[in-house]
Design a protein around this motif. Sequence first.
Motif, PDB file in Angstrom:
ATOM      1  N   ASP A 177       0.806  -1.231   0.000  1.00 24.46           N
ATOM      2  CA  ASP A 177       0.000   0.000   0.000  1.00 24.46           C
ATOM      3  C   ASP A 177       0.835   1.274   0.000  1.00 24.46           C
ATOM      4  O   ASP A 177       0.518   2.224  -0.737  1.00 24.46           O
ATOM      5  N   PRO A 178       1.920   1.371   0.816  1.00 25.60           N
ATOM      6  CA  PRO A 178       2.714   2.604   0.773  1.00 25.60           C
ATOM      7  C   PRO A 178       3.358   2.868  -0.580  1.00 25.60           C
ATOM      8  O   PRO A 178       3.596   4.030  -0.930  1.00 25.60           O
ATOM      9  N   TRP A 179       3.660   1.812  -1.340  1.00 24.05           N
ATOM     10  CA  TRP A 179       4.198   2.028  -2.682  1.00 24.05           C
ATOM     11  C   TRP A 179       3.170   2.733  -3.556  1.00 24.05           C
ATOM     12  O   TRP A 179       3.499   3.629  -4.331  1.00 24.05           O
ATOM     13  N   ILE A 180       1.916   2.315  -3.417  1.00 23.43           N
ATOM     14  CA  ILE A 180       0.846   2.933  -4.201  1.00 23.43           C
ATOM     15  C   ILE A 180       0.622   4.373  -3.750  1.00 23.43           C
ATOM     16  O   ILE A 180       0.529   5.299  -4.569  1.00 23.43           O
ATOM     17  N   THR A 181       0.560   4.571  -2.433  1.00 24.76           N
ATOM     18  CA  THR A 181       0.307   5.907  -1.887  1.00 24.76           C
ATOM     19  C   THR A 181       1.387   6.903  -2.287  1.00 24.76           C
ATOM     20  O   THR A 181       1.094   8.065  -2.601  1.00 24.76           O
ATOM     21  N   HIS A 182       2.653   6.450  -2.282  1.00 30.85           N
ATOM     22  CA  HIS A 182       3.779   7.349  -2.566  1.00 30.85           C
ATOM     23  C   HIS A 182       4.301   7.219  -3.996  1.00 30.85           C
ATOM     24  O   HIS A 182       5.386   7.732  -4.304  1.00 30.85           O
ATOM     25  N   ASP A 183       3.533   6.546  -4.847  1.00 32.41           N
ATOM     26  CA  ASP A 183       3.893   6.418  -6.263  1.00 32.41           C
ATOM     27  C   ASP A 183       5.266   5.797  -6.487  1.00 32.41           C
ATOM     28  O   ASP A 183       6.010   6.193  -7.400  1.00 32.41           O
ATOM     29  N   ARG A 184       5.618   4.847  -5.646  1.00 32.43           N
ATOM     30  CA  ARG A 184       6.875   4.123  -5.879  1.00 32.43           C
ATOM     31  C   ARG A 184       6.646   3.137  -7.019  1.00 32.43           C
ATOM     32  O   ARG A 184       5.717   2.331  -6.982  1.00 32.43           O
ATOM     33  N   PRO A 185       7.489   3.170  -8.039  1.00 36.46           N
ATOM     34  CA  PRO A 185       7.267   2.276  -9.180  1.00 36.46           C
ATOM     35  C   PRO A 185       7.652   0.834  -8.865  1.00 36.46           C
ATOM     36  O   PRO A 185       8.349   0.557  -7.889  1.00 36.46           O
ATOM     37  N   GLY A 186       7.187  -0.091  -9.700  1.00 39.18           N
ATOM     38  CA  GLY A 186       7.574  -1.480  -9.595  1.00 39.18           C
ATOM     39  C   GLY A 186       6.750  -2.260  -8.591  1.00 39.18           C
ATOM     40  O   GLY A 186       5.701  -1.813  -8.119  1.00 39.18           O
ATOM     41  N   SER A 187       7.229  -3.458  -8.269  1.00 41.79           N
ATOM     42  CA  SER A 187       6.544  -4.329  -7.330  1.00 41.79           C
ATOM     43  C   SER A 187       7.531  -5.358  -6.809  1.00 41.79           C
ATOM     44  O   SER A 187       8.641  -5.500  -7.331  1.00 41.79           O
ATOM     45  N   ILE A 188       7.130  -6.083  -5.768  1.00 40.09           N
ATOM     46  CA  ILE A 188       7.921  -7.192  -5.229  1.00 40.09           C
ATOM     47  C   ILE A 188       7.519  -8.433  -6.017  1.00 40.09           C
ATOM     48  O   ILE A 188       6.349  -8.829  -5.990  1.00 40.09           O
ATOM     49  N   THR A 189       8.461  -9.028  -6.725  1.00 43.38           N
ATOM     50  CA  THR A 189       8.118 -10.133  -7.614  1.00 43.38           C
ATOM     51  C   THR A 189       8.974 -11.355  -7.325  1.00 43.38           C
ATOM     52  O   THR A 189      10.149 -11.241  -6.976  1.00 43.38           O
ATOM     53  N   VAL A 190       8.359 -12.520  -7.451  1.00 44.20           N
ATOM     54  CA  VAL A 190       9.050 -13.807  -7.439  1.00 44.20           C
ATOM     55  C   VAL A 190       8.417 -14.644  -8.539  1.00 44.20           C
ATOM     56  O   VAL A 190       7.201 -14.865  -8.518  1.00 44.20           O
ATOM     57  N   PRO A 191       9.171 -15.113  -9.511  1.00 44.32           N
ATOM     58  CA  PRO A 191       8.567 -15.887 -10.597  1.00 44.32           C
ATOM     59  C   PRO A 191       8.115 -17.261 -10.137  1.00 44.32           C
ATOM     60  O   PRO A 191       8.663 -17.829  -9.190  1.00 44.32           O
ATOM     61  N   ALA A 192       7.123 -17.795 -10.798  1.00 44.97           N
ATOM     62  CA  ALA A 192       6.705 -19.163 -10.529  1.00 44.97           C
ATOM     63  C   ALA A 192       7.841 -20.112 -10.897  1.00 44.97           C
ATOM     64  O   ALA A 192       8.596 -19.861 -11.828  1.00 44.97           O
ATOM     65  N   GLY A 193       7.972 -21.181 -10.133  1.00 45.73           N
ATOM     66  CA  GLY A 193       8.996 -22.171 -10.431  1.00 45.73           C
ATOM     67  C   GLY A 193      10.337 -21.904  -9.795  1.00 45.73           C
ATOM     68  O   GLY A 193      11.298 -22.654 -10.054  1.00 45.73           O
ATOM     69  N   ALA A 194      10.459 -20.866  -8.969  1.00 43.98           N
ATOM     70  CA  ALA A 194      11.727 -20.617  -8.281  1.00 43.98           C
ATOM     71  C   ALA A 194      12.057 -21.792  -7.359  1.00 43.98           C
ATOM     72  O   ALA A 194      11.186 -22.328  -6.684  1.00 43.98           O
ATOM     73  N   GLY A 195      13.331 -22.177  -7.346  1.00 41.90           N
ATOM     74  CA  GLY A 195      13.729 -23.287  -6.497  1.00 41.90           C
ATOM     75  C   GLY A 195      13.906 -22.900  -5.047  1.00 41.90           C
ATOM     76  O   GLY A 195      13.716 -23.715  -4.137  1.00 41.90           O
ATOM     77  N   ALA A 196      14.295 -21.658  -4.802  1.00 43.18           N
ATOM     78  CA  ALA A 196      14.487 -21.153  -3.438  1.00 43.18           C
ATOM     79  C   ALA A 196      14.202 -19.661  -3.431  1.00 43.18           C
ATOM     80  O   ALA A 196      14.420 -18.971  -4.434  1.00 43.18           O
ATOM     81  N   VAL A 197      13.711 -19.178  -2.308  1.00 47.83           N
ATOM     82  CA  VAL A 197      13.509 -17.746  -2.115  1.00 47.83           C
ATOM     83  C   VAL A 197      14.229 -17.353  -0.836  1.00 47.83           C
ATOM     84  O   VAL A 197      13.946 -17.888   0.248  1.00 47.83           O
ATOM     85  N   TRP A 198      15.175 -16.442  -0.965  1.00 46.49           N
ATOM     86  CA  TRP A 198      15.954 -15.943   0.166  1.00 46.49           C
ATOM     87  C   TRP A 198      15.291 -14.665   0.651  1.00 46.49           C
ATOM     88  O   TRP A 198      15.254 -13.669  -0.072  1.00 46.49           O
ATOM     89  N   VAL A 199      14.726 -14.682   1.855  1.00 46.26           N
ATOM     90  CA  VAL A 199      14.046 -13.508   2.413  1.00 46.26           C
ATOM     91  C   VAL A 199      14.992 -12.880   3.429  1.00 46.26           C
ATOM     92  O   VAL A 199      15.272 -13.471   4.477  1.00 46.26           O
ATOM     93  N   GLU A 200      15.508 -11.697   3.098  1.00 46.70           N
ATOM     94  CA  GLU A 200      16.530 -11.104   3.957  1.00 46.70           C
ATOM     95  C   GLU A 200      16.036  -9.822   4.603  1.00 46.70           C
ATOM     96  O   GLU A 200      15.326  -9.028   3.981  1.00 46.70           O
TER      97      GLU A 200
END
Length: 226
Positions: A103-126
Amino acid sequence: MRLHPGETEATGWRVVTVLDAVRRLRRASPGVTGRPRVIAIDGRGGAGKTTLAERLREAVPGSAVVHTDDLAWNHACFDWGAVLVENILRPLHRGEAVNFRPDPWITHDRPGSITVPAGAGAVWVEGTGIIRAELAPWLDASVWMQGDLDQQERLLTDRDGDSPEQLQHVRNWLLEELPFLRRERPWARATMIVAGPPHLDHDPDTELVIAPPTAPETGRSTRRTQ
């Protein structure tokens, strides 16, 4: 070494290859199928979390990185757990792609998004605060980056500067970080401890300095399936 109150200094440090560290983390969740492994990387600012996440992403083809700073941006230092679960971790556990604009990205017009493609073998959340009790059912393995707090503060200042605004930001952050970490004790929940910054000679391109968990109970709960 100055550590967080209640944090146990790790022992048994050794140098391993990045690929060996990945294998150790995978062994913590041998039954994961149909979705990516979700592996958390926690530590204080200046510990090297982002650098480690990128090295692990490069070592595991098809893996992806999620930064909790993107969730905390114009939101809250640590009160983003539910947002992470509903919009990122739950879809990942269903084997789905992620494309999320907080929501804050939308409110403050921050471009882009948080993306993870389907089929990823691992996701590192840091990010600081990712290893916590409410997220344990969603994490397959985790890394705590342990290091001297004074050294990490110096590295953070070198990275982000020492303007009055930045110093006030750090003071405000610490008012929330210290009690949060004292309560959650991420170092006692972690699957693996990584030196941040490293204190043994090693090849920074291919090796890590690691230690076993500092407590017998890693704090990982039964993983959810959806």
